[in-house]
Design a protein around this motif. Structure first.
Motif, PDB file in Angstrom:
ATOM      1  N   PHE A  64      24.646  -4.759  -6.744  1.00 41.17           N
ATOM      2  CA  PHE A  64      23.317  -5.207  -6.327  1.00 41.17           C
ATOM      3  C   PHE A  64      22.655  -4.169  -5.425  1.00 41.17           C
ATOM      4  CE2 PHE A  64      24.797  -9.172  -7.902  1.00 41.17           C
ATOM      5  CZ  PHE A  64      23.700 -10.004  -8.052  1.00 41.17           C
ATOM      6  N   ALA A  65      21.351  -4.118  -5.503  1.00 43.56           N
ATOM      7  CA  ALA A  65      20.546  -3.306  -4.596  1.00 43.56           C
ATOM      8  C   ALA A  65      19.247  -4.056  -4.330  1.00 43.56           C
ATOM      9  CB  ALA A  65      20.253  -1.936  -5.188  1.00 43.56           C
ATOM     10  N   GLY A  66      18.938  -4.266  -3.088  1.00 44.81           N
ATOM     11  CA  GLY A  66      17.722  -5.002  -2.754  1.00 44.81           C
ATOM     12  C   GLY A  66      17.738  -6.415  -3.296  1.00 44.81           C
ATOM     13  N   GLY A  67      18.924  -7.012  -3.413  1.00 43.98           N
ATOM     14  CA  GLY A  67      19.041  -8.387  -3.891  1.00 43.98           C
ATOM     15  C   GLY A  67      18.996  -8.540  -5.395  1.00 43.98           C
ATOM     16  N   ARG A  68      18.931  -7.421  -6.121  1.00 47.92           N
ATOM     17  CA  ARG A  68      18.873  -7.484  -7.587  1.00 47.92           C
ATOM     18  C   ARG A  68      20.033  -6.719  -8.213  1.00 47.92           C
ATOM     19  NH1 ARG A  68      12.476  -6.614  -9.223  1.00 47.92           N
ATOM     20  NH2 ARG A  68      11.654  -8.408  -8.039  1.00 47.92           N
ATOM     21  N   PRO A  69      20.567  -7.232  -9.339  1.00 57.91           N
ATOM     22  CA  PRO A  69      21.658  -6.507  -9.997  1.00 57.91           C
ATOM     23  C   PRO A  69      21.165  -5.209 -10.608  1.00 57.91           C
ATOM     24  CG  PRO A  69      20.980  -8.399 -11.305  1.00 57.91           C
ATOM     25  CD  PRO A  69      20.244  -8.487 -10.011  1.00 57.91           C
ATOM     26  N   GLU A  70      21.949  -4.158 -10.431  1.00 63.90           N
ATOM     27  CA  GLU A  70      21.596  -2.843 -10.948  1.00 63.90           C
ATOM     28  C   GLU A  70      22.379  -2.520 -12.218  1.00 63.90           C
ATOM     29  OE1 GLU A  70      20.242   0.237  -7.557  1.00 63.90           O
ATOM     30  OE2 GLU A  70      22.400  -0.096  -7.714  1.00 63.90           O
ATOM     31  N   PRO A  71      21.777  -1.779 -13.149  1.00 61.79           N
ATOM     32  CA  PRO A  71      22.523  -1.293 -14.307  1.00 61.79           C
ATOM     33  C   PRO A  71      23.482  -0.187 -13.883  1.00 61.79           C
ATOM     34  CG  PRO A  71      20.285  -0.446 -14.348  1.00 61.79           C
ATOM     35  CD  PRO A  71      20.346  -1.407 -13.211  1.00 61.79           C
ATOM     36  N   THR A  72      24.688  -0.205 -14.416  1.00 64.54           N
ATOM     37  CA  THR A  72      25.687   0.798 -14.043  1.00 64.54           C
ATOM     38  C   THR A  72      26.236   1.557 -15.246  1.00 64.54           C
ATOM     39  OG1 THR A  72      27.622  -0.667 -14.248  1.00 64.54           O
ATOM     40  CG2 THR A  72      26.430  -0.707 -12.149  1.00 64.54           C
ATOM     41  N   LEU A  73      25.786   1.209 -16.433  1.00 61.83           N
ATOM     42  CA  LEU A  73      26.384   1.793 -17.637  1.00 61.83           C
ATOM     43  C   LEU A  73      25.450   2.733 -18.388  1.00 61.83           C
ATOM     44  CD1 LEU A  73      28.291  -1.403 -18.315  1.00 61.83           C
ATOM     45  CD2 LEU A  73      29.403   0.804 -18.598  1.00 61.83           C
ATOM     46  N   GLY A  74      24.433   3.197 -17.699  1.00 63.09           N
ATOM     47  CA  GLY A  74      23.570   4.220 -18.278  1.00 63.09           C
ATOM     48  C   GLY A  74      23.017   3.856 -19.642  1.00 63.09           C
ATOM     49  N   GLU A  75      23.115   4.796 -20.573  1.00 59.81           N
ATOM     50  CA  GLU A  75      22.548   4.621 -21.901  1.00 59.81           C
ATOM     51  C   GLU A  75      23.520   4.011 -22.914  1.00 59.81           C
ATOM     52  OE1 GLU A  75      19.260   5.299 -22.976  1.00 59.81           O
ATOM     53  OE2 GLU A  75      19.117   5.135 -20.793  1.00 59.81           O
ATOM     54  N   TYR A  76      24.712   3.627 -22.456  1.00 59.58           N
ATOM     55  CA  TYR A  76      25.684   3.065 -23.398  1.00 59.58           C
ATOM     56  C   TYR A  76      25.194   1.773 -24.053  1.00 59.58           C
ATOM     57  CZ  TYR A  76      29.038   6.641 -22.184  1.00 59.58           C
ATOM     58  OH  TYR A  76      29.656   7.856 -22.025  1.00 59.58           O
ATOM     59  N   PRO A  77      24.641   0.819 -23.305  1.00 52.95           N
ATOM     60  CA  PRO A  77      24.120  -0.376 -23.976  1.00 52.95           C
ATOM     61  C   PRO A  77      23.023  -0.059 -24.984  1.00 52.95           C
ATOM     62  CG  PRO A  77      24.395  -0.783 -21.637  1.00 52.95           C
ATOM     63  CD  PRO A  77      24.570   0.694 -21.834  1.00 52.95           C
ATOM     64  N   ALA A  78      22.105   0.834 -24.622  1.00 57.09           N
ATOM     65  CA  ALA A  78      21.022   1.194 -25.541  1.00 57.09           C
ATOM     66  C   ALA A  78      21.567   1.833 -26.809  1.00 57.09           C
ATOM     67  CB  ALA A  78      20.041   2.139 -24.858  1.00 57.09           C
TER      68      ALA A  78
END
Length: 218
Positions: free
Chosen positions: A119-133
């Motif tokens: 989380f950052a600023g109360g919101r979940p952050e993406p950590t897997l870069g372009e792999y999901p895309a």
């Protein structure tokens, strides 16, 4: 029919000494038992490359037959290897896997990798870069069903909030569990509750992608 799981530790059955840490694969059978048997070949630390090198992919293909589903979820460990970049080795390996599953007259299903809890600023952050895309793009290119676990898990963490989402992961205080006597704060690997939440979602999304037997539909 058989559902064959190929993936990393977030899917795998964790060793008993790591309990209550759990991948979502072991939690899947109760949600699909009426119409499928689950064979979980996922392994901790696996990438799309090591899964083949260690013979696990050959074992998965040996199980697969006409009408079965082979569910692929990788990315966490591919991310650690430069040559397995999203639109390089990673996508090439998944493309080859899809072709080989189809060669067995089975149905491939791609999953975007589950998100880590950050989380950052109360919101979940993406950590897997372009792999999901890269997985989404490959699914569209090859006409393969995609279960977008990355988007879904990140949304779930957001709904539960920074504090509420803790229970989905293996967070243990010092002395709380004898397997983790010194305590643990793991934001990658699920708790039993987290694994069950993901498994239920996978089952719901998987059913329309495979030929669920009429008798099981009630």
């Amino acid at each position: 029919m058989k559902i064959i799981l190929a993936g990393d530790s977030t899917v795998a059955a964790c060793p008993s000494y790591e309990y209550p840490m759990s991948g979502w694969g072991p939690a899947l059978p109760p949600f699909v038992y009426r119409w499928a048997a689950v064979h979980n070949l996922a392994k901790g630390g696996a990438s799309t490359e090591s899964f083949r090198e260690e013979g696990l992919w050959d074992a998965a293909l040996a199980l697969a037959g006409a009408g079965d589903a082979v569910v692929l979820q990788f990315g966490h460990n591919d991310q650690k290897r430069e040559h397995l970049a999203p639109r390089a080795g990673y996508a090439a390996n998944l493309r080859r896997m899809v072709g080989e599953v189809r060669g067995r007259s089975a149905g491939p299903v791609l999953c975007t990798p589950v998100e880590r809890r950050q989380f950052a600023g109360g919101r979940p952050e993406p950590t897997l870069g372009e792999y999901p895309a890269a997985v989404r793009e490959l699914g569209a290119e090859l006409g393969v069903g995609v279960i977008d676990l990355n988007a879904w898990t990140r949304s779930l963490y957001g709904e539960l909030g920074e504090d509420g989402s803790v229970r989905l992961f293996t967070h243990l205080a010092r002395g709380e569990h004898h397997h983790w006597a010194d305590g643990l704060e793991d934001n990658t690997h699920f708790s039993v509750e987290g694994a069950e939440r993901v498994a239920r979602h996978v089952a719901e999304r998987l059913a329309p992608l495979v030929r669920e037997p009429e008798a099981a539909r009630g």
